[in-house]
Design a protein around this motif. Structure first.
Motif, PDB file in Angstrom:
ATOM      1  N   LEU A  43      16.702  87.197  36.224  1.00 14.48           N
ATOM      2  CA  LEU A  43      17.642  86.342  35.508  1.00 14.48           C
ATOM      3  C   LEU A  43      18.583  87.203  34.667  1.00 14.48           C
ATOM      4  O   LEU A  43      18.285  88.358  34.365  1.00 14.48           O
ATOM      5  CB  LEU A  43      16.882  85.379  34.597  1.00 14.48           C
ATOM      6  N   LYS A  44      19.704  86.608  34.286  1.00 14.47           N
ATOM      7  CA  LYS A  44      20.589  87.304  33.360  1.00 14.47           C
ATOM      8  C   LYS A  44      19.918  87.431  32.001  1.00 14.47           C
ATOM      9  O   LYS A  44      19.057  86.619  31.641  1.00 14.47           O
ATOM     10  CB  LYS A  44      21.910  86.538  33.207  1.00 14.47           C
ATOM     11  N   GLN A  70      19.582  80.939  27.406  1.00 11.84           N
ATOM     12  CA  GLN A  70      19.206  81.527  28.698  1.00 11.84           C
ATOM     13  C   GLN A  70      19.872  80.744  29.828  1.00 11.84           C
ATOM     14  O   GLN A  70      19.727  79.524  29.908  1.00 11.84           O
ATOM     15  CB  GLN A  70      17.696  81.503  28.885  1.00 11.84           C
ATOM     16  N   ILE A  72      20.100  79.656  33.620  1.00 10.60           N
ATOM     17  CA  ILE A  72      19.226  79.481  34.783  1.00 10.60           C
ATOM     18  C   ILE A  72      20.130  79.224  36.001  1.00 10.60           C
ATOM     19  O   ILE A  72      20.831  78.205  36.037  1.00 10.60           O
ATOM     20  CB  ILE A  72      18.245  78.309  34.599  1.00 10.60           C
ATOM     21  N   LEU A  78      19.587  83.275  43.323  1.00 14.15           N
ATOM     22  CA  LEU A  78      18.907  84.565  43.205  1.00 14.15           C
ATOM     23  C   LEU A  78      18.506  85.100  44.579  1.00 14.15           C
ATOM     24  O   LEU A  78      18.635  86.291  44.861  1.00 14.15           O
ATOM     25  CB  LEU A  78      17.678  84.447  42.295  1.00 14.15           C
ATOM     26  N   ASN A 240      25.480  76.516  37.219  1.00 13.84           N
ATOM     27  CA  ASN A 240      24.289  77.070  36.576  1.00 13.84           C
ATOM     28  C   ASN A 240      23.961  76.235  35.341  1.00 13.84           C
ATOM     29  O   ASN A 240      24.824  75.579  34.763  1.00 13.84           O
ATOM     30  CB  ASN A 240      24.515  78.522  36.179  1.00 13.84           C
TER      31      ASN A 240
END
Length: 381
Positions: A43-44, A70, A72, A78, A240
Motif C-alpha cells: 500500500l501507499k 491511509q 486503499i 495492486l 481509490n
C-alpha cells in the motif's frame, strides 16, 4: 593451460558469459526488478497530519488535531501493478538473453576470422617457401638467358608480394586476438580451433528453430508488458478509498475522535486519455512484433543463401578446380627442375594459391553465416 595449449571456443564463450561487463550491468537491473515486484504489492505510505490553531484555550474551537490517513486502492489495482513489474522483469531477462546470444555470435565471428587469417598465413608461408626454393633452384643453373632471368625477377616480385601479404596477415591476427580478448573479458593469445565444411544446410530445418529467437522473445515480452500497463491504467477509472481517523485535543474541553472516508473522483477523463495512449502503445508493440517476424525470416534467407554459396564454392574448388590445377602444378614443377620457363610455373603456382585462398574464405564464410543463423535460434554455444 590455455597459454600452453590454446583455449577452445567453448571455454572462451563460457568464460565470457560470466565475466562480460555488459551482461553484469543488466544482471544488476534484473536483481533490482525483484525489489520493484515486492514493492508493487504494498500500500501507499499513510499520511500523518498534525494541526493546531491560534484560538484562546477557553474557546471550544481551540484544539490540536492528529490525523492519520491511509489510501486503499480499488480491488485488483495492486495485482495489476505487480503484473506490470513482473512483465518488466521478464523483459529484462529476455534482453539479457539477447545480449548473451549477441556476445556468443561476436566471439564466434572473431574466432572464425582468426582461423581464416591463420589458415591464410599458413598457405602464404608454404608458398613463400616454394617460391624461394624454385628461385634458388633456377639460379643454380650455370647458364641463364635473358628470358630465364626475367622469370627469376617475376618470381622474386611474387615473393615480395607474398611477404607483404604475410606481414598484413600477422598484424590482422594480432588485432583479432585483441578483439577476441576484449569480448571474452580475458587475455587470449592462443585459440585451439579447426574448421571444415560438413553438411549442406537445410532451410526447412533451420526455420523450425526460429521459435526461440531472442529478438522475437523481446517483442513478445513488450506486448505482455503493454497489456499489463493497459490493464493497470484501465483500473484507474475506479476510485481509490481513503480511510481517515483523527484525534482532537482541547485543553479545557472534552477531546474527541474524527472518522472519515474519502474517494478520488475521476471526472476529468484523464484516465480515459491515458488508457487510449496505452491502447495505442499496445497496438504499436503488436505491429513491431509482426515486423520482427518478417525481419527474422529475411535475415535467415540472407544468411542461408551466403552459407549455401560458401558450401558450393568449397566443393567447386576441391572437386573440380584444384585437381586440375594440381596436375598443372606437377607438370610445371617438373619443367622447372629441368630449367624450363619459370613464368608458367609462377602463374600456375599463384593460380593454385588463389584457389586455396578461396577454399579458406569459403570455409570461414560458411561458419560465420552458420553463427549468424545460430544467433537467430537463440544459441548460447
Amino acid at each position: 593451460m590455455s597459454s600452453l595449449f590454446g583455449a577452445t571456443l567453448d571455454e572462451i564463450i563460457q568464460d565470457a558469459i560470466i565475466k562480460n561487463n555488459s551482461l553484469a550491468s543488466i544482471n544488476e537491473k534484473i536483481q533490482g526488478s525483484a525489489f520493484a515486484i515486492e514493492a508493487s504489492d504494498n500500500l501507499k505510505n499513510p499520511k500523518l497530519t498534525i494541526t493546531s490553531n491560534s484560538l484562546d484555550s477557553n474557546e471550544k474551537m481551540s484544539q490540536s488535531i492528529v490525523t492519520l490517513q491511509q489510501e486503499i486502492p480499488y480491488y485488483g489495482k495492486l495485482d495489476a501493478e505487480e503484473a506490470v513489474a513482473t512483465s518488466n522483469e521478464d523483459l529484462l531477462k529476455e534482453q539479457l538473453k539477447l545480449l548473451k546470444v549477441q556476445l556468443v555470435k561476436k566471439i564466434k565471428q572473431q574466432a572464425y576470422t582468426l582461423w581464416q587469417l591463420q589458415a591464410l598465413l599458413g598457405v602464404t608461408d608454404e608458398y613463400i617457401q616454394l617460391t624461394q626454393q624454385n628461385i634458388e633452384l633456377y639460379e643454380s643453373y650455370a647458364s641463364i638467358n635473358s628470358s630465364q632471368h626475367m622469370g627469376i625477377m617475376k618470381a622474386e616480385l611474387s615473393l615480395s608480394d607474398l611477404r607483404i601479404e604475410r606481414s598484413k596477415l600477422t598484424a590482422q591476427i594480432q588485432s583479432t586476438y585483441e578483439e577476441l580478448s576484449y569480448l571474452a573479458s580475458t587475455h587470449i593469445d592462443k585459440l585451439d580451433i579447426d574448421l571444415s565444411i560438413d553438411t549442406k544446410p537445410s532451410l526447412s530445418e533451420l526455420k523450425n528453430e526460429l521459435s526461440q529467437n531472442p529478438e522475437l522473445g523481446i517483442e513478445d515480452k513488450k506486448v505482455a508488458l503493454q497489456s499489463a500497463k493497459l490493464e493497470a491504467i484501465s483500473l484507474d477509472n475506479y476510485p481509490n478509498i481513503s480511510l481517515l481517523v483523527g484525534y482532537a485535543h482541547r485543553e479545557k474541553f472534552d477531546n474527541y475522535f474524527n472518522f472519515g472516508v474519502g474517494i478520488t473522483l475521476p471526472i476529468y477523463s484523464t484516465e480515459d486519455d491515458k488508457e487510449q495512449i496505452q491502447q495505442a502503445e499496445l497496438l504499436s508493440s503488436k505491429s513491431k512484433r509482426q515486423d520482427t517476424v518478417l525481419l527474422i525470416d529475411a535475415k535467415l534467407g540472407i544468411y542461408y543463401a551466403q552459407m549455401l554459396s560458401a558450401y558450393e564454392i568449397y566443393h567447386i574448388v576441391h572437386d573440380d578446380a584444384l585437381p586440375k590445377v594440381e596436375h598443372m602444378f606437377e607438370l610445371s614443377s617438373a619443367s622447372v627442375s629441368t630449367g624450363a620457363d619459370l613464368f608458367k610455373y609462377i602463374d600456375v603456382l599463384f593460380t593454385k594459391l588463389s584457389l586455396e585462398k578461396k577454399s579458406i574464405l569459403a570455409v570461414a564464410s560458411y561458419h560465420k553465416n552458420k553463427a549468424n543463423i545460430e544467433a537467430l535460434t537463440g544459441a548460447l554455444q
